[in-house]
Design a protein around this motif. Structure first.
Motif, PDB file in Angstrom:
ATOM      1  N   GLN A  98       0.829  -1.201   0.000  1.00 35.28           N
ATOM      2  CA  GLN A  98       0.000   0.000   0.000  1.00 35.28           C
ATOM      3  C   GLN A  98       0.866   1.256   0.000  1.00 35.28           C
ATOM      4  N   SER A 155       0.790   3.808  -2.922  1.00 32.93           N
ATOM      5  CA  SER A 155       0.346   5.160  -2.562  1.00 32.93           C
ATOM      6  C   SER A 155       1.412   6.188  -2.899  1.00 32.93           C
ATOM      7  N   THR A 187       3.681   9.183  -0.042  1.00 34.32           N
ATOM      8  CA  THR A 187       2.690   8.222   0.452  1.00 34.32           C
ATOM      9  C   THR A 187       1.526   8.942   1.122  1.00 34.32           C
ATOM     10  N   GLY A 206      -0.712  10.329  -1.483  1.00 38.99           N
ATOM     11  CA  GLY A 206      -1.503   9.263  -2.091  1.00 38.99           C
ATOM     12  C   GLY A 206      -2.601   8.747  -1.188  1.00 38.99           C
ATOM     13  N   LEU A 207      -2.370   8.789   0.137  1.00 40.43           N
ATOM     14  CA  LEU A 207      -3.375   8.324   1.095  1.00 40.43           C
ATOM     15  C   LEU A 207      -4.362   9.414   1.490  1.00 40.43           C
ATOM     16  N   ALA A 255      -3.777   1.422  -3.598  1.00 39.05           N
ATOM     17  CA  ALA A 255      -3.707   2.885  -3.565  1.00 39.05           C
ATOM     18  C   ALA A 255      -4.935   3.512  -4.210  1.00 39.05           C
ATOM     19  N   GLY A 257      -6.848   6.504   0.514  1.00 33.87           N
ATOM     20  CA  GLY A 257      -6.266   6.989  -0.720  1.00 33.87           C
ATOM     21  C   GLY A 257      -7.325   7.477  -1.676  1.00 33.87           C
TER      22      GLY A 257
END
Length: 764
Positions: free
Chosen positions: A505, A509, A553, A556-557, A616, A640
């Motif tokens: 993940q 992400s 990350t 992306g999250l 993601a 995400g």
């Protein structure tokens, strides 16, 4: 064991000397409890070292009094007595006497090293680290404590031996603490320390820790069972004596040299049996058992035959822990017999060496220094267990996660299964094929796709049983499935699966976050290549993070907005033009209308959805979008990017919050399959489901789920399918194909779960 556990005083059931109460000062007198123990196995020069450490500790703790009112030195001396009964080596005894010196006085680890050597200093340091946050109520503090304990154990298992003896004496004197503190410490002991003692084979310490924890956690139940045992002992004394004498005579008749003794189940063991089976005390007949200790391995089986000739064995109540030892090295033959008056009799049969290991466990390495193969195997098993815990620790997300895995790994009930080559693996009761795969190797677990159990193919979630032959089938492209977490039971498997999913993940992400950030930078007329490592390093420091991938990350999250990060990077660039007032502008409807640094801000580019982004990017369950559907992307914290169809009812309220959504579009050539729901009304005739399933297969689609509305006597029935299709064109072809089937009255695509309730809203 506490004094209230009066069953220790029974004539046939002598207490172990290993759990003596605290000795009185001076401990170094000739007839003190510690002195008498040391003389049993140590040389005079070794004893002299112990007294030197004792006097050092005595001076360091001088004037300090425990809550019990005793001088503080009685505690380390009592800990040393417990370890001396296990005949542990001199460095361990010195560490026991000095284990609180660094923690509670001005003495440093360096001072200990100068005075007693590096080995003792490391042991003391290991135990001291454990005590720094001990007894704190915060769960995170407790979890971190056990993580540190593991690291200390991995370096030298004697650290945990000192810690267990320390905990045992603290439990023996726990009455001086406040009631709420008593329960807190007792719960921690029962959940962690007692299982560790059991896992290391320290039987006396394990049972005492359980009984003492039981006494403080459930005092009324403890007293009730103690009284019931006392009464039962008087009622059954004659029967027990008769059985004991019969066993002795039978063994003498067959010339089997053996020591026969009675034993009584410890209190907490009886309580667990009563609560687990909801059984009354009067219905528990195996409170008393018998132990037969013979000289060697072959005599164990001879004694077993003799007892089976004396009393009939109960079928399915025989366990051979000699051929297949427990994970903690325990070996014995267990059998249950029909005794006189129909009383079940539990008997353990073991050799002298097995008996020593059963009592001392991993400590037998120091107690009996010999080339005995079983002792070597026991040390290897302990080392492997510690290495497994280290692996779990490294795979755990945080301390609480590790503590959860540690508790799982300490389950005592086990099943034994075989690899195709005949190697034995011990797994917790309820373990599945996935647990076995990870027990063999993490790479096998991560790539397993199927299993053969006893030469027959079986699902990966199949529960394993004693004696199963298990063969794991792997695939080069396979990877862990999140659904495995629903049925794996070992801490090792759970930690590896979670670590893989978390890593996957994070990677996915980070890639998505990079695309989103680049999108925002280009909207500000900045090419991503213009952002240098220096800019990134400054931003990383400003955020208090460690690396660039963490920022990507979080974007992306959905934990950070790509637009705001892009502005912060832009502010770091050296520009000639002075920014206009109000340069940040507003982000509305996906567009910037203001100017920044004299440049008109472009609309944000559209994010392309490839379908291969993994966790993601998630496709909303409420509308199940497929390629060809107009879509929007919503940024959800922790999930995400969640993709919805434009007309999804669940997203209406979010349209007024433009910071949460992005323009997204499908990649023209997507190769994966997407789930969507179909609702069919068909004539209620035999074979209809088979016809439709065949039609779906002929159209090149897969069925992911199917449900049928309950029959109400109507001539028509509703069928709900979740099917996998490539895109809207593929879906249209599938629906046209199904309409050609006779007796299909109506077919339509539905939003939400295929349960006959129409579309269901899902949280964003």
């Amino acid at each position: 064991m506490p004094k209230t556990a009066t069953h220790q005083n029974a004539e046939l059931f002598k207490p172990s000397s290993a759990l003596a109460s605290a000795p009185l000062l001076p401990a170094d007198s000739e007839d003190s409890a510690l002195s008498l123990r040391l003389k049993e196995y140590l040389k005079p020069q070794d004893i002299a070292q112990v007294w030197e450490a004792y006097r050092y500790a005595y001076q360091a703790h001088e004037g300090v009094v425990r809550k019990t009112g005793e001088p503080y030195i009685t505690h380390p001396v009592s800990v040393a007595c417990i370890l001396a009964d296990l005949h542990l080596d001199v460095p361990t005894l010195l560490a026991a006497l000095l284990h609180d010196v660094v923690e509670d006085t001005d003495v440093s680890t360096h001072d200990i090293k100068e005075k007693f050597g590096l080995q003792v200093a490391e042991l003391v340091d290991g135990v001291t680290k454990l005590d720094k946050i001990e007894f704190q109520s915060a769960s995170v503090a407790q979890a971190e404590n056990f993580r540190k304990m593991l690291l200390a154990m991995s370096q030298d298992v004697r650290v945990i031996l000192v810690k267990l003896a320390d905990r045992l004496h603290n439990m023996q004197t726990l009455e001086a603490m406040r009631p709420e503190k008593q329960k807190l410490i007792a719960k921690e002991t029962l959940e962690i320390y007692a299982p560790i003692a059991n896992r290391l084979g320290l039987n006396d310490i394990y049972q005492s820790l359980e009984d003492l924890s039981f006494q403080y956690l459930y005092p009324m139940r403890f007293r009730a069972i103690s009284k019931a045992i006392l009464a039962a002992r008087g009622n059954r004394k004659e029967v027990v004596s008769k059985i004991l004498e019969s066993i002795k005579q039978q063994l003498i008749t067959l010339n089997i040299d053996a020591e026969v003794s009675g034993r009584e189940k410890h209190l907490y063991s009886i309580y667990k049996k009563m609560s687990g089976k909801t059984t009354a005390f009067s219905q528990i007949y195996d409170i008393y058992g018998f132990r037969v200790v013979v000289k060697d391995l072959s005599s164990c089986y001879l004694a077993l035959g003799a007892l089976h000739a004396l009393y009939k064995p109960i079928p399915s109540k025989f366990k051979d822990y000699i051929a297949i030892p427990k994970a903690n090295g325990y070996q014995s033959l267990h059998t249950t017999l029909f005794g006189p008056f129909g009383t079940p009799i539990e008997v353990q049969i073991r050799s002298t060496e097995m008996h020593n290991i059963a009592d001392a466990g991993v400590a037998a390495h120091w107690l009996y220094k010999a080339s005995d193969a079983q002792l070597t195997a026991l040390q290897q098993q302990t080392h492997q267990w510690l290495q497994r815990l280290l692996e779990i620790q490294s795979e755990s997300v945080d301390s609480l996660d590790f503590l959860e895995h540690l508790k799982i790994d300490l389950f005592p009930d086990e099943v034994y299964v075989f690899t195709p080559k005949g190697k034995i693996f011990a797994l917790p009761k309820g373990a599945t094929a996935v647990d076995f795969a990870y027990a063999v190797h993490s790479g096998i677990g991560n790539s397993c796709v199927a299993v053969r159990i006893n030469q027959e193919l079986a699902p990966l979630r199949t529960e394993l049983h004693n004696g199963d032959h298990v063969e794991i089938i792997t695939g080069s492209l396979a990877k862990p499935n999140p659904a495995w977490l629903n049925y794996v039971v070992t801490g090792r498997a759970r930690a590896h699966i979670r670590h893989f999913l978390k890593s996957q993940q994070s990677t996915e992400s980070a890639h998505l976050g990079e695309r989103m950030l680049n999108q925002a930078l280009r909207a500000l007329h900045v090419e991503p290549s213009q952002i240098t490592d220096d800019h990134w390093q400054k931003l990383i420091r400003d955020y208090g993070l460690k690396k660039k991938s963490q920022i990507l990350t979080e974007i992306g999250l959905g934990k950070r907005q790509n637009v705001m990060v892009a502005h912060q990077l832009l502010a770091m660039l050296e520009v000639q033009e002075v920014p206009e007032e109000g340069a940040i502008g507003k982000f509305l409807g996906g567009k910037f209308f203001d100017k920044i640094f004299g440049k008109t801000v472009k609309p944000l580019d559209t994010i392309t959805i490839r379908g291969s982004e993994g966790m993601a990017v998630q496709f909303a369950q409420c509308c199940r979008p497929i390629p060809g559907d107009p879509i929007l992307g919503f940024i959800n914290k922790d999930k995400g990017l969640v993709v919805h169809t434009h007309d999804c009812p669940a997203i209406r309220k979010f349209r007024l919050d433009p910071d949460k959504w992005l323009d997204v579009e499908w990649e023209p050539e997507s190769q994966r399959l997407y789930k969507t729901n179909l609702n069919l009304t068909v004539a209620n005739q035999p074979g209809m489901l088979a016809k439709i399933a065949s039609g779906i297969a002929d159209a090149g689609s897969n069925i992911d789920n199917v449900s049928v509305e309950e029959e109400d006597g109507s001539a028509y029935a509703n069928l709900y399918f979740t099917v996998q299709v490539k895109d809207r064109i593929h879906l249209a072809e599938l629906m046209r194909s199904l309409r050609k089937i006779p007796d299909v009255v109506r077919i339509n695509r539905t939003k939400g779960n295929p349960a006959g309730n129409g579309a269901k809203k899902s949280s964003q």
